[in-house]
Design an enzyme around this catalytic site. Structure first.
Site, PDB file in Angstrom:
ATOM      1  N   HIS A 262      44.612  41.591  47.172  1.00 58.83           N
ATOM      2  CA  HIS A 262      45.372  41.618  45.925  1.00 58.83           C
ATOM      3  C   HIS A 262      46.755  41.054  46.188  1.00 58.83           C
ATOM      4  O   HIS A 262      47.331  41.292  47.249  1.00 58.83           O
ATOM      5  CB  HIS A 262      45.490  43.065  45.404  1.00 58.83           C
ATOM      6  CG  HIS A 262      45.823  43.128  43.959  1.00 58.83           C
ATOM      7  ND1 HIS A 262      47.116  43.033  43.507  1.00 58.83           N
ATOM      8  CD2 HIS A 262      45.033  43.252  42.866  1.00 58.83           C
ATOM      9  CE1 HIS A 262      47.099  43.110  42.189  1.00 58.83           C
ATOM     10  NE2 HIS A 262      45.849  43.227  41.768  1.00 58.83           N
ATOM     11  N   ASP A 316      37.942  45.463  41.260  1.00 57.55           N
ATOM     12  CA  ASP A 316      36.628  44.886  40.982  1.00 57.55           C
ATOM     13  C   ASP A 316      35.540  45.343  41.934  1.00 57.55           C
ATOM     14  O   ASP A 316      34.366  45.090  41.699  1.00 57.55           O
ATOM     15  CB  ASP A 316      36.715  43.355  41.039  1.00 57.55           C
ATOM     16  CG  ASP A 316      37.543  42.821  39.894  1.00 57.55           C
ATOM     17  OD1 ASP A 316      37.302  43.271  38.767  1.00 57.55           O
ATOM     18  OD2 ASP A 316      38.430  41.996  40.129  1.00 57.55           O
TER      19      ASP A 316
END
Ligand code: COA
Length: 392
Positions: A262, A316
């Protein structure tokens, strides 16, 4: 124009706005909506209350939430002309493309750009939150040649969506878990799709165009599309024993591991932790999923190999396993992300309108100057495919 400052690829770390909507601490793994920790909201709130909080900036009173929910409940239907348009979409088309087109089509039907009118803003918020789920569910059925299922006014937001999707009323745990998933995906500061929404909003176009542009941005595999890719990867891995060899293969090829890493979080994404717990609750109630064991082993293996770089599961990674257990087809995972993120996009749209200045950054030109215009018959013939030239 003189350029001031350092060029940052991907605008990493470059502040693009002032915002009071959400906050992320990527080192400590903290996410807050309007100052409230997402873990607390996931436990105590509902998606529509979170949407209200994000968009209107405060938790609603009982009267305010009742009225908001009532308005959304009675705006869930979509015009038959939009349904007719959707029937013409190719059945092999991706549901995100169908959603982007349908969201943009809403702008054809509702009066445009009364952006200084609070009533217009309120109605656009209600319409978009109400109709996007109906459009996602409608395309799922229509691509198989079936009619869309009409929304049911007696069901709340999440239960109604699952009903429209699967043509049967969901188990209360399924509806609750789905609602928490929507809360967790509702907002996440200036990610790519939100930035795209803000840029579009800054031109003072209508909110349907704002949401349509954000849906297009969310569709990419480096953003919302990653949750689909996670499931394909887990299927490809196939067994717990194959996790580590498979990971080694990816790392050798320098491929990205979907659902990991991320730009902001350098620890496990707090949403991934909540989603993992939800997945476990679902498996307990509705039966085991072998891909969960593969996922847990993959998380451990990635931590061993890439933990030092701050690569941990993102939102996710576990969401796909939850959606799969809820009977949702893989290519609807990203449209579901969009259903939730509409709340965040609208919050940023409204915030942008309150202090608008059109986005117009600068660039550093790297091309040449003063080149001559060469007539077409004097231009060099391209070399073409070297294999063909060798007669292969
Ligand atoms: N798998 C393997 N390595 C990864 C990785 C992943 N998923 N994510 C980042 N890295 C590594 C990069 O290879 C790079 O290593 P290097 O410094 O040795 O070259 C380093 O971590 C920084 O990665 P970078 O791509 O520059 O980070 P970013 O901030 O630009 O990208 C993402 C962030 C989300 C785009 C990226 O982590 C990614 O592509 N993840 C997979 C897709 C995904 O799950 N997206 C959903 C995001 S919520």
């Amino acid at each position: 124009m003189t350029f001031v400052g350092e060029y940052k690829p991907g605008l990493e770390g470059v502040p693009a706005t002032l915002s009071s909507i959400s906050y992320v601490d990527g080192q400590k793994g903290i996410l807050e909506y309007r100052g409230i920790r997402v873990e607390e909201l996931a436990q105590k709130s509902s998606f529509l209350e979170v949407a209200y909080l994000l968009i209107w900036g405060k938790l609603p009173t009982q009267e305010e939430i009742d009225s908001f929910e009532h308005d959304i409940r009675y705006h869930r239907r979509i015009k038959y002309r939009i349904r007719d348009m959707m029937k013409c979409f190719p059945e092999t088309g991706h549901p995100m493309d169908a959603l982007q087109t349908s969201a943009a089509a809403l702008g054809l039907f509702y009066s445009r750009r009364a952006l200084d009118n609070p009533q217009y803003i309120g109605e656009a918020v209600v319409r978009l939150l109400a109709k996007i789920p109906t459009m996602v569910a409608a395309f799922k059925l229509m691509r198989k040649g079936n009619d869309a299922v009409q929304p049911r006014d007696d069901l709340d937001y999440s239960a109604n969506f699952l009903y429209m999707l699967n043509e049967r009323e969901p188990h209360p745990l399924a509806a609750k878990v789905f609602d928490v998933c929507l809360m967790l995906h509702a907002e996440h500061t200036i990610n790519a799709s939100t930035f795209s929404a803000m840029v579009t909003a800054s031109t003072l176009t209508d909110p349907y165009a704002v949401v349509a542009s954000a849906v297009g941005t969310l569709a990419g595999p480096l953003h919302g599309g990653a949750n689909e890719e996670v499931l394909f990867m887990l299927e490809d891995i196939g067994s717990v024993e194959n996790v580590r060899p498979y990971l080694d293969g990816l790392l050798e090829r320098k491929a990205k591991i979907m659902g990991f890493g991320h730009r902001v979080y350098k620890v496990k994404d707090p949403r991934a932790t909540i989603l993992q717990k939800l997945a476990e609750e679902l498996f307990e109630q509705f039966g085991h999923d072998k891909y969960y064991e593969i996922a847990v082993e993959l998380e451990a293996a990635v931590q061993d190999k890439l933990g030092h770089k701050g690569i941990y599961p993102n939102v996710d990674f576990y969401s796909g396993l939850v959606y799969r257990k809820l009977g949702i087809p893989t290519d609807l995972f990203t449209p579901i992300f969009a259903i939730a993120r509409v709340a965040g996009w609208l919050a940023h749209w409204k915030e942008q309108l309150g202090k608008n200045r059109i986005y117009r950054p600068t660039q550093i030109y790297t091309g040449s100057h003063g080149e001559p215009y060469i007539p077409i018959d004097e231009r060099a013939v391209p070399l073409g495919d070297p294999l063909e030239q060798e007669g292969n």
